[in-house]
Design a protein around this motif. Structure first.
Motif, PDB file in Angstrom:
ATOM      1  N   MET A 295       0.829  -1.201   0.000  1.00  0.00           N
ATOM      2  CA  MET A 295       0.000   0.000   0.000  1.00  0.00           C
ATOM      3  C   MET A 295       0.865   1.253   0.000  1.00  0.00           C
ATOM      4  N   MET A 296       1.969   1.241   0.746  1.00  0.00           N
ATOM      5  CA  MET A 296       2.873   2.393   0.792  1.00  0.00           C
ATOM      6  C   MET A 296       3.459   2.674  -0.589  1.00  0.00           C
ATOM      7  N   LEU A 297       3.776   1.606  -1.340  1.00  0.00           N
ATOM      8  CA  LEU A 297       4.290   1.788  -2.701  1.00  0.00           C
ATOM      9  C   LEU A 297       3.214   2.360  -3.615  1.00  0.00           C
ATOM     10  N   GLU A 298       1.963   1.952  -3.399  1.00  0.00           N
ATOM     11  CA  GLU A 298       0.848   2.446  -4.224  1.00  0.00           C
ATOM     12  C   GLU A 298       0.640   3.943  -4.066  1.00  0.00           C
ATOM     13  N   ILE A 299       0.814   4.450  -2.839  1.00  0.00           N
ATOM     14  CA  ILE A 299       0.522   5.870  -2.595  1.00  0.00           C
ATOM     15  C   ILE A 299       1.755   6.756  -2.790  1.00  0.00           C
ATOM     16  N   LEU A 300       2.914   6.159  -3.085  1.00  0.00           N
ATOM     17  CA  LEU A 300       4.138   6.940  -3.232  1.00  0.00           C
ATOM     18  C   LEU A 300       4.045   7.943  -4.376  1.00  0.00           C
ATOM     19  N   TYR A 301       3.520   7.509  -5.524  1.00  0.00           N
ATOM     20  CA  TYR A 301       3.405   8.387  -6.693  1.00  0.00           C
ATOM     21  C   TYR A 301       2.461   9.560  -6.441  1.00  0.00           C
ATOM     22  N   PRO A 302       1.207   9.319  -5.985  1.00  0.00           N
ATOM     23  CA  PRO A 302       0.344  10.474  -5.700  1.00  0.00           C
ATOM     24  C   PRO A 302       0.870  11.338  -4.564  1.00  0.00           C
ATOM     25  N   LEU A 303       1.580  10.736  -3.611  1.00  0.00           N
ATOM     26  CA  LEU A 303       2.135  11.500  -2.491  1.00  0.00           C
ATOM     27  C   LEU A 303       3.131  12.541  -2.992  1.00  0.00           C
ATOM     28  N   ILE A 304       4.125  12.098  -3.746  1.00  0.00           N
ATOM     29  CA  ILE A 304       5.145  13.016  -4.267  1.00  0.00           C
ATOM     30  C   ILE A 304       4.527  13.996  -5.259  1.00  0.00           C
ATOM     31  N   GLY A 305       3.645  13.489  -6.113  1.00  0.00           N
ATOM     32  CA  GLY A 305       3.005  14.341  -7.111  1.00  0.00           C
ATOM     33  C   GLY A 305       2.183  15.455  -6.492  1.00  0.00           C
ATOM     34  N   CYS A 306       1.369  15.133  -5.488  1.00  0.00           N
ATOM     35  CA  CYS A 306       0.510  16.144  -4.845  1.00  0.00           C
ATOM     36  C   CYS A 306       1.340  17.207  -4.136  1.00  0.00           C
ATOM     37  N   ILE A 307       2.422  16.800  -3.483  1.00  0.00           N
ATOM     38  CA  ILE A 307       3.274  17.771  -2.780  1.00  0.00           C
ATOM     39  C   ILE A 307       3.950  18.717  -3.767  1.00  0.00           C
ATOM     40  N   ILE A 308       4.488  18.174  -4.863  1.00  0.00           N
ATOM     41  CA  ILE A 308       5.178  19.023  -5.855  1.00  0.00           C
ATOM     42  C   ILE A 308       4.197  19.986  -6.524  1.00  0.00           C
ATOM     43  N   ILE A 309       3.050  19.467  -6.965  1.00  0.00           N
ATOM     44  CA  ILE A 309       2.051  20.328  -7.621  1.00  0.00           C
ATOM     45  C   ILE A 309       1.562  21.406  -6.658  1.00  0.00           C
ATOM     46  N   GLY A 310       1.305  21.002  -5.420  1.00  0.00           N
ATOM     47  CA  GLY A 310       0.844  21.962  -4.422  1.00  0.00           C
ATOM     48  C   GLY A 310       1.857  23.061  -4.169  1.00  0.00           C
ATOM     49  N   LEU A 311       3.142  22.690  -4.082  1.00  0.00           N
ATOM     50  CA  LEU A 311       4.187  23.686  -3.833  1.00  0.00           C
ATOM     51  C   LEU A 311       4.335  24.663  -4.991  1.00  0.00           C
ATOM     52  N   VAL A 312       4.212  24.175  -6.213  1.00  0.00           N
ATOM     53  CA  VAL A 312       4.289  25.061  -7.385  1.00  0.00           C
ATOM     54  C   VAL A 312       3.149  26.064  -7.361  1.00  0.00           C
ATOM     55  N   GLY A 313       1.937  25.588  -7.089  1.00  0.00           N
ATOM     56  CA  GLY A 313       0.785  26.481  -6.992  1.00  0.00           C
ATOM     57  C   GLY A 313       0.941  27.490  -5.875  1.00  0.00           C
ATOM     58  N   MET A 314       1.467  27.030  -4.739  1.00  0.00           N
ATOM     59  CA  MET A 314       1.682  27.919  -3.600  1.00  0.00           C
ATOM     60  C   MET A 314       2.664  29.031  -3.951  1.00  0.00           C
ATOM     61  N   TYR A 315       3.762  28.683  -4.608  1.00  0.00           N
ATOM     62  CA  TYR A 315       4.781  29.679  -4.946  1.00  0.00           C
ATOM     63  C   TYR A 315       4.231  30.720  -5.917  1.00  0.00           C
ATOM     64  N   ILE A 316       3.564  30.270  -6.961  1.00  0.00           N
ATOM     65  CA  ILE A 316       3.054  31.194  -7.982  1.00  0.00           C
ATOM     66  C   ILE A 316       2.044  32.170  -7.382  1.00  0.00           C
ATOM     67  N   PHE A 317       1.097  31.653  -6.614  1.00  0.00           N
ATOM     68  CA  PHE A 317       0.059  32.519  -6.046  1.00  0.00           C
ATOM     69  C   PHE A 317       0.635  33.477  -5.004  1.00  0.00           C
ATOM     70  N   SER A 318       1.524  32.976  -4.128  1.00  0.00           N
ATOM     71  CA  SER A 318       2.100  33.856  -3.103  1.00  0.00           C
ATOM     72  C   SER A 318       3.011  34.900  -3.742  1.00  0.00           C
ATOM     73  N   PHE A 319       3.691  34.542  -4.837  1.00  0.00           N
ATOM     74  CA  PHE A 319       4.546  35.494  -5.538  1.00  0.00           C
ATOM     75  C   PHE A 319       3.712  36.639  -6.120  1.00  0.00           C
ATOM     76  N   ILE A 320       2.580  36.299  -6.733  1.00  0.00           N
ATOM     77  CA  ILE A 320       1.719  37.322  -7.348  1.00  0.00           C
ATOM     78  C   ILE A 320       1.166  38.272  -6.293  1.00  0.00           C
ATOM     79  N   ILE A 321       0.605  37.715  -5.202  1.00  0.00           N
ATOM     80  CA  ILE A 321       0.026  38.560  -4.151  1.00  0.00           C
ATOM     81  C   ILE A 321       1.122  39.355  -3.440  1.00  0.00           C
ATOM     82  N   GLY A 322       2.285  38.734  -3.226  1.00  0.00           N
ATOM     83  CA  GLY A 322       3.398  39.440  -2.606  1.00  0.00           C
ATOM     84  C   GLY A 322       3.848  40.623  -3.446  1.00  0.00           C
ATOM     85  N   LYS A 323       3.848  40.434  -4.775  1.00  0.00           N
ATOM     86  CA  LYS A 323       4.220  41.520  -5.686  1.00  0.00           C
ATOM     87  C   LYS A 323       3.234  42.679  -5.572  1.00  0.00           C
ATOM     88  N   ILE A 324       1.943  42.346  -5.510  1.00  0.00           N
ATOM     89  CA  ILE A 324       0.905  43.384  -5.393  1.00  0.00           C
ATOM     90  C   ILE A 324       1.029  44.132  -4.069  1.00  0.00           C
TER      91      ILE A 324
END
Length: 398
Positions: A295-324
């Motif tokens: 089961m741990m091997l099954e969730i490894l791909y979505p685990l890493i994928g969700c964290i990376i995608i989430g971090l990219v979204g977090m950076y882009i949105f915080s960068f835009i609002i921080g700039k404003i």
């Protein structure tokens, strides 16, 4: 296995996690170490119901969630938050970035329920992970129940080093301006006496009550009463709109402190906070009992994928609002990253960075006044408030 032996083993595991975290200056999260040790235990000699044997059955965990979230609400001071309104907007934008990117991109790579389960633990902490894990279990999704816990256990590995890098860049920029006499508009932090005054405040409705009658039991009674009011409101609203009682606990905690029915941090003052956190952590790790190596091997791909995608979204949105809002991209991203760990890690990392950057006391004071308040407020907003609200909403989609 005898009850006290089970409790002693589990408490020792939590201690080992804390010990390693302290020795590595929080670079290796205590939650991760404890989670790995629990997994090894379940795969070897732990009885499957070791947490229940140790005295923490589900009904006790539910009770503690009510008390802890209501207690969280009492930590919110509107006056304190007004001063950090930019930080709040940036922290919220970072969370929005996670939600938007995971719903838009994550659902293309993983199924909808996986993304729904991933979001609240990724932008929050213990309570939101537990809410989503229980929701997935109730929906007959055991793998996702484990996934909610594992993403909570792992996310600090992404948050800690990234935050440290961002704060070091921000700190170096501030020091350069300060040393060039370009930075003079900062106010030192409030003294410890003021902080002690806030901590020792009595609830207004009981100001005339002699302190000897404001016992631990009286604090527990008032805390439980507010939790019951939240449960009752959720039940009454159910025919019209489905509202999680946990979300209402947070709201009612804020209101109870505002009207003077509860003091700030009553659970800690009633000497129950440490036990409540320990018990909930044990119940969180109880969710790993069904986690097989496969089961741990099954969730490894979505685990890493969700964290990376989430971090990219977090950076882009915080960068835009921080700039404003004219906040540096480093500080904006660091504030948003507090969603991955919250307090006390946000405090520890900031202080460690400041101490590493300079030995001059005045420079440390300047860095502390500029960097510590926004980090603490951001961690409170993301982990304490928004994650619980998101968990209360998203659990309804399972």
């Amino acid at each position: 296995m005898p009850q006290m032996l089970a409790l002693a083993i589990m408490a020792f595991i939590l201690f080992i996690g804390e010990l390693i975290s302290i020795r590595t200056k929080a670079w290796i999260p205590s939650i991760f170490v404890s989670g790995v040790l629990f997994l090894i235990g379940y795969w070897t000699f732990f009885p499957e119901d070791i947490v229940t044997i140790g005295g923490i059955p589900p009904v006790v965990a539910t009770l503690l969630i009510y008390l802890l979230i209501t207690n969280m609400g009492t930590l919110l001071s509107l006056d304190e938050l007004k001063k950090q309104w930019r930080t709040i907007l940036i922290a919220l934008s970072g969370i929005l970035g996670i939600v938007v990117f995971l719903l838009a991109i994550g659902t293309l790579l993983f199924d909808f329920q996986t993304v729904i389960v991933a979001i609240p633990p990724l932008v929050g902490g213990l309570v939101s992970a537990l809410i989503m894990s229980e929701g997935a279990t109730a929906a007959g999704l055991p793998t996702l129940a484990v996934f909610a816990i594992v993403i909570y256990v792992i996310q600090g590995f992404a948050g800690y080093p990234l935050t440290s890098v961002m704060l070091k860049r921000e700190g170096r920029n501030l020091l350069q301006k300060y040393r060039n006499n370009e930075l003079t508009d900062y106010a030192p932090l409030a003294t410890g006496t003021a902080e002690e005054k806030v901590q020792d405040e009595k609830p207004k409705l009981f100001a005339a009550l002699p302190e000897k009658y404001n016992t631990d039991f009286f604090k527990f009674f008032r805390l439980a009463l507010v939790g019951y009011a939240a449960y009752l409101a959720s039940t009454l609203a159910a025919p019209i709109v489905e509202i999680s009682p946990y979300v209402l606990c947070l709201l009612f905690g804020v209101l109870a402190r505002s009207i003077g029915f509860l003091e700030r941090h009553p659970l800690q003052k009633a000497n129950g906070f440490g036990f409540a956190i320990m018990a909930l952590l044990l119940f969180i790790f109880d969710g790993l009992k069904t986690a097989t190596p496969q089961m741990m091997l099954e969730i490894l791909y979505p685990l890493i994928g969700c964290i990376i995608i989430g971090l990219v979204g977090m950076y882009i949105f915080s960068f835009i609002i921080g700039k404003i809002l004219k906040v540096s991209k480093e500080m904006a991203f660091a504030c948003s990253l507090t969603a991955l760990y919250g307090f006390p890690a946000d405090y520890i990392i900031t202080v460690e960075v400041i101490n590493a950057l300079t030995q001059d006391e005045k420079e440390r004071e300047m860095l502390t006044s500029r960097m510590l308040p926004p980090m603490l407020v951001a961690g409170f907003i993301t982990v304490t408030i928004v994650s619980v609200i998101l968990a209360g909403i998203f659990v309804g989609f399972l």
